[in-house]
Design an enzyme around this catalytic site. Structure first.
Site: not given
Ligand SMILES: Cc1cc2nc3c(=O)[nH]c(=O)nc-3n(C[C@H](O)[C@H](O)[C@H](O)COP(=O)(O)OP(=O)(O)OC[C@H]3O[C@@H](n4cnc5c(N)ncnc54)[C@H](O)[C@@H]3O)c2cc1C
Length: 546
Positions: A474
């Protein structure tokens, strides 16, 4: 690397198709008025194990869908490097996460507001949680239906979970059937972001629908390498796709949604960050912003492992081919059974001290046991429960290690670097042991394998936490929202001191929320989209009638 001059122009460019990025892509294209480019470094979300909830355990080490980051050696965890998985695929981390749906506490968001972030109190963000949600249990004051994010119950009770919930009740922790209801405190079953037993990532819920619109362009395997500026105004993004470097221009805004590791990395690569760090890697400094990549927060979890007296754990199913095939068949026929569960079946939110206003610890209760995350299940009946401190004080950082956009940044959450965090983890482990020692639970425990009977004192438990503690995945707050000099974005998620540049993802959280972070990232995407559209309307030229 060949540079191909290809002018592509859009209203909005979104970097990252993750939890927040897919929400943005949907909401910003809905009116049909805006041309949107969505850049995603990963590929399609076709991998079979993405869609089967239990499959998350198979994605921990798959480079096709996961950035496979690791922390720098953690000084307070015996210099161990901690795995830091992140989704690199449509849906981002919502395509590889453990599926638990938890929003956090009302107090988390009220605290964000108290820190000076107008518009982020619980009453302000609740409508966005509700708008996102399609709650299987129906709508009420705190829940929504008809939204793109499906939230479902676990398919059926499990005897181990029932015993755990009863033991928690006997320890003074009330049964709670809705951790996202009026009170978070209690023990019960988690809800999951699934629909009919399949994972419901933001790619499934938001992007699938939006991709049918002609005003959305999605570029896959497209790594954003630099934001292009004209003075202090963002005007486009340079990105790499295979061997080709391309440039896309934004007439409206560039929106970073790369997540808590990659959004600060891209800002640093683009010249926004701690000046000394940038210069050390040959990057021209556009703005000396020490806050970019600072304040990394994450949930540390410490697991206890138990050998079970009865063959009722998932280990027993997976380790016997007949049960395994039975579970597979059941899932194929009814989308129910063990393959439809997420990272935790049941759990609890509890207070380690009676004087606290709200829970400071979360317990994830798992009906299987492994040595490490994603490893093979133990060959005996086993289960686990982990303790996680909800609001850690420890602060770490994300810093580029090179000017190469494809190189992983240095990630260091500095777990357990605060005394309060150490005390809370130890208190949580003691509470968990109390629950496990209730007769209803004890009759199911053949042995506490870890930490084990030799681990007795608080000092022993802390040493155990340092030796085995790991992430709950997280990470947040590396482009923190606020009005102090170190804050990276303001309360409308605009990068401070810049025009037409926002960050909209988990990195903007001023402080970690008290629970799993996907629901909050989706909410941030929903609210961010609204703010972008409001600002576009406000700045649109007013038509003057004759
Ligand atoms: C293994 C795991 C288990 C988890 N379990 C839970 C759970 O059970 N419940 C829960 O609520 N949360 C859980 N989480 C946490 C939750 O999924 C994350 O907090 C949330 O998805 C974050 O969202 P975000 O939009 O910030 O980033 P992300 O969803 O990580 O999205 C970022 C995206 O940007 C892309 N990206 C990054 N840099 C670039 C670039 N330079 N150019 C193009 N694309 C790029 C990445 O490839 C990715 O697709 C878990 C996370 C993981 C990894």
């Amino acid at each position: 690397m060949a540079a191909t001059p290809q002018k592509q122009s859009f209203d909005y460019i979104i970097v990252g198709a993750g939890s927040a990025g897919c929400v943005l892509a949907n909401r910003l294209t809905a009116s049909g008025r805006h041309r949107v480019l969505l850049l995603e470094a990963g590929g399609h979300d076709r991998h079979m194990w993405i869609h089967i909830p239990l499959g998350f355990a198979k994605l921990f080490d798959n480079p096709k869908v996961n950035w496979l980051y690791a922390s720098e050696p953690e000084p307070e965890l015996n210099n161990r490097q901690i795995i830091q998985p992140r989704g690199k695929v449509l849906g981002g981390s919502s395509s590889i996460n453990g599926l638990l749906y938890i929003r956090g506490q009302k107090q988390d968001y009220d605290h964000w507001r108290q820190l000076g972030n107008a518009g982020w109190a619980f009453e302000d963000v609740l409508p966005y949680f509700k708008r996102a949600e399609d709650q299987e249990r129906g709508a009420d004051d705190l829940h929504g239906v008809g939204g793109p994010l499906c939230v479902s119950n676990v398919c059926e009770p499990h005897p181990l979970c029932e015993a755990f919930i009863e033991a928690a009740e006997q320890s003074g922790i009330p049964r709670n059937d809705d951790f996202n209801g009026p009170a978070q405190e209690g023990a019960g079953y988690f809800q999951l972001t699934t629909k009919n037993g399949r994972r419901w990532s933001t790619a499934a819920g938001y992007l699938r629908q939006a991709r049918k619109r002609p005003n959305l362009t999605v570029e896959l395997n497209a790594l954003a390498t630099r934001i292009l500026f004209s003075g202090r105004r963002a005007g486009g993004v340079e990105y790499r796709q295979g061997e080709t470097t391309r440039t896309a221009y934004a007439d409206g805004e560039v929106i970073l949604a790369g997540g808590a590791f990659n959004s600060p990395q891209l800002l640093q690569l683009s010249g926004l960050g701690p000046a000394e760090l940038l210069r050390a890697h040959g990057i021209e400094v556009i703005a000396d912003m020490p806050g970019v990549g600072a304040d990394l927060q994450d949930h540390l979890q410490v697991r206890m492992q138990f050998r079970c007296t009865e063959p009722i754990t998932m280990n027993d199913v997976v380790n016997d081919w007949r049960h395994r095939y039975g579970a597979g068949l059941r899932y194929i026929l009814s989308r129910k059974g063990l393959l439809s569960i997420g990272a935790g079946y049941a759990g609890a939110f509890l207070r380690t001290r009676p004087d606290l206003d709200s829970p400071d610890v979360q317990i994830h209760f798992l009906i299987f046991s492994t040595e490490t995350a994603g490893a093979k299940l133990h060959p005996f009946s086993g289960f686990m429960a982990s303790v996680c401190q909800l609001r850690p004080e420890s602060r770490g950082f994300v810093r580029i290690k090179s000017g190469d956009p494809a190189a992983a940044p240095a990630i260091q959450p500095r777990y357990l670097s605060s005394r309060t965090d150490c005390a809370t983890i130890v208190a949580g482990l003691n509470k968990l042991r109390q629950i496990m020692n209730r007769p209803v639970m004890r009759r199911l425990i053949a042995e506490e394998r870890m930490p084990g009977p030799a681990c007795v004192t608080d000092a022993d438990l802390l040493a155990y936490a340092r030796k085995t503690g790991t992430t709950v995945y997280h990470p947040t707050s590396t482009c923190r929202m606020g009005s102090d000099p170190a804050a990276v974005v303001d309360e409308r998620l605009r990068v401070r001191g810049f025009e037409r540049l926002r960050v909209v993802d988990a990195s903007i959280m001023p402080t970690l929320v008290s629970g799993n972070t996907n629901a909050a990232a989706v909410m941030i995407g929903e609210k961010g989209a609204d703010m972008i559209l409001q600002d576009a309307r406000a700045s649109a030229p007013v038509a003057i009638s004759a």
